[in-house]
Design an enzyme around this catalytic site. Sequence first.
Site, PDB file in Angstrom:
ATOM      1  N   GLY A 227       0.835  -1.210   0.000  1.00 19.42           N
ATOM      2  CA  GLY A 227       0.000   0.000   0.000  1.00 19.42           C
ATOM      3  C   GLY A 227       0.864   1.253   0.000  1.00 19.42           C
TER       4      GLY A 227
ATOM      5  CE  LYS B 186      -5.715  -6.679  -6.201  1.00 19.74           C
ATOM      6  NZ  LYS B 186      -6.668  -6.372  -7.256  1.00 19.74           N
TER       7      LYS B 186
ATOM      8  CG  ASP C  24      -0.757  -0.936   8.796  1.00 21.54           C
ATOM      9  OD1 ASP C  24      -1.577   0.004   8.749  1.00 21.54           O
ATOM     10  OD2 ASP C  24      -0.794  -1.908   8.019  1.00 21.54           O
TER      11      ASP C  24
ATOM     12  NE  ARG D  14     -25.325  13.604  17.146  1.00 24.80           N
ATOM     13  CZ  ARG D  14     -25.415  14.134  15.934  1.00 24.80           C
ATOM     14  NH1 ARG D  14     -24.339  14.294  15.193  1.00 24.80           N
ATOM     15  NH2 ARG D  14     -26.587  14.502  15.464  1.00 24.80           N
TER      16      ARG D  14
ATOM     17  CD  GLU E  76      -7.816  -1.692   9.088  1.00 27.57           C
ATOM     18  OE1 GLU E  76      -8.633  -1.276   8.260  1.00 27.57           O
ATOM     19  OE2 GLU E  76      -6.620  -1.931   8.809  1.00 27.57           O
TER      20      GLU E  76
ATOM     21  NE  ARG F 272     -25.567  10.981  13.517  1.00 27.98           N
ATOM     22  CZ  ARG F 272     -26.700  10.865  14.203  1.00 27.98           C
ATOM     23  NH1 ARG F 272     -26.855   9.878  15.074  1.00 27.98           N
ATOM     24  NH2 ARG F 272     -27.671  11.747  14.045  1.00 27.98           N
TER      25      ARG F 272
ATOM     26  CG  HIS G   8      -7.785   3.818   1.311  1.00 32.81           C
ATOM     27  ND1 HIS G   8      -8.946   3.098   1.484  1.00 32.81           N
ATOM     28  CD2 HIS G   8      -6.802   2.924   1.049  1.00 32.81           C
ATOM     29  CE1 HIS G   8      -8.681   1.812   1.302  1.00 32.81           C
ATOM     30  NE2 HIS G   8      -7.389   1.676   1.048  1.00 32.81           N
TER      31      HIS G   8
ATOM     32  CD  GLN H  90      -6.760   6.041   9.094  1.00 30.83           C
ATOM     33  OE1 GLN H  90      -6.359   5.671  10.175  1.00 30.83           O
ATOM     34  NE2 GLN H  90      -7.669   5.366   8.425  1.00 30.83           N
TER      35      GLN H  90
HETATM   36  O1  F6P Z   1      -1.151  -1.800   5.429  1.00 35.82           O
HETATM   37  C1  F6P Z   1      -1.660  -0.540   5.176  1.00 35.82           C
HETATM   38  C2  F6P Z   1      -3.170  -0.570   5.121  1.00 35.82           C
HETATM   39  O2  F6P Z   1      -3.635   0.750   4.882  1.00 35.82           O
HETATM   40  C3  F6P Z   1      -3.856  -1.160   6.350  1.00 35.82           C
HETATM   41  O3  F6P Z   1      -3.896  -0.278   7.441  1.00 35.82           O
HETATM   42  C4  F6P Z   1      -5.207  -1.510   5.779  1.00 35.82           C
HETATM   43  O4  F6P Z   1      -5.793  -2.550   6.524  1.00 35.82           O
HETATM   44  C5  F6P Z   1      -4.870  -1.957   4.385  1.00 35.82           C
HETATM   45  O5  F6P Z   1      -3.626  -1.379   4.055  1.00 35.82           O
HETATM   46  C6  F6P Z   1      -5.894  -1.551   3.349  1.00 35.82           C
HETATM   47  O6  F6P Z   1      -5.537  -2.100   2.115  1.00 35.82           O
HETATM   48  P1  F6P Z   1      -6.193  -1.687   0.726  1.00 35.82           P
HETATM   49  O7  F6P Z   1      -5.547  -0.408   0.279  1.00 35.82           O
HETATM   50  O8  F6P Z   1      -5.876  -2.825  -0.179  1.00 35.82           O
HETATM   51  O9  F6P Z   1      -7.657  -1.505   0.962  1.00 35.82           O
END
Ligand code: F6P
Length: 359
Positions: free
Chosen positions: A13, A76, A138, A173, A233, A277, A283, A285
């Site tokens: 990523g 990939k 991460d 909230r 997540e 909420r 993304h 981030q």
């Molecule tokens: O490893 C970086 C990351 O952004 C993770 O925090 C997240 O779970 C994953 O990649 C998301 O991957 P993709 O861009 O394939 O949705």
Amino acid sequence: MSKRTIGILTGGGDCPGLNAAIRGIAKTSILDYGWNVIGIQDGYYGLMNDLKRELTFKDVSNILPLGGTILGTSNKANPFASLEEGKKPIDVSDRVVENLEKWNIDALFCIGGDGTHAIAHQLSKKYPNIIGVPKTIDNDLMCTEQTFGFDTACSFVTESLDRIHSTAQSHHRVMVIEVMGRYAGWIALEGGIAGGGDIILIPEMPFSWKKVVESVKVRSKLGKRFSIVVVSEGAHPDGEDMVVREVIKDSPDPLRLGGIGEMVADRIEKETGHESRYTVLGHLQRGGSPSFFDRILATRYGVAAARLAKENDFGKMVALRGTDIVSASIEAATEGLKLVTPDMELIKAAKSVGTSFGV
Ligand code: F6P
């Protein structure tokens, strides 16, 4: 060896700081060592499919503040399990080595996270002249105290929490923010502490619904009419699995996490009666210009990586230890993930300022 040619790829990523690292490797190679630099397109995909171009000094100028990667990336492509023409995975690593030889590459720089380094380690058994550079928002790569990308991601989480506070306070909230991090809770933990999260849920500390609900109620009793919950997540209730959003079949790491934030918001609203909420930062981030810290870290990594190649010190990944840039073996860096430990000082500090981890 006289005039060398080096190759650079970015895998996995994207994250802020990739271009700063490319620039660090390329400028050091060109200015200090007089080497040729080849940029490989789209990570290992380009290595498998002959996609490359020369990177001149001009090509790597003015890219320091740019987000993403000028080389493109793929999370990939895997030369050891390539899904060519949608058929069964096949090993095309010999073709990769042939390409590296054909292009006269004397050293290959792989900038990436755990997946990219795991492939680099496998590849180093056939083509040893590899150097790793650790990136990922991460921050879960072993052998280094910090990967670049993490600081920028956490700064974004912090700013987002500051903004979410306005609505939380005004509307009384519970606001739940789901952040990335995969199986590691670093982003939730550090972004959450910096943004004043009241409850932080991370994968390394499976939570209890009862405790989460109790924490919101305790805050209400203390007169706090709002709560901010930061959920990684990968966070999950004790005894339950992580929530999987999507399965990407042709990815070496096929699970994409997500959805726990919504579950947490629903449960809190139902059990406390407080309007809740959720927001998924997703993304956002990973995008944008790298922070001051990430620009420096990525630059130092790039320069140190080029130096390792100069010294023929291959099979290594550059790393941060304290304030020093050091190196570790790529093999050791891929032996597991660097995770949060529940007894670490950061967790204790957060607890001391009243943060609940729902345990
Ligand atoms: O490893 C970086 C990351 O952004 C993770 O925090 C997240 O779970 C994953 O990649 C998301 O991957 P993709 O861009 O394939 O949705």
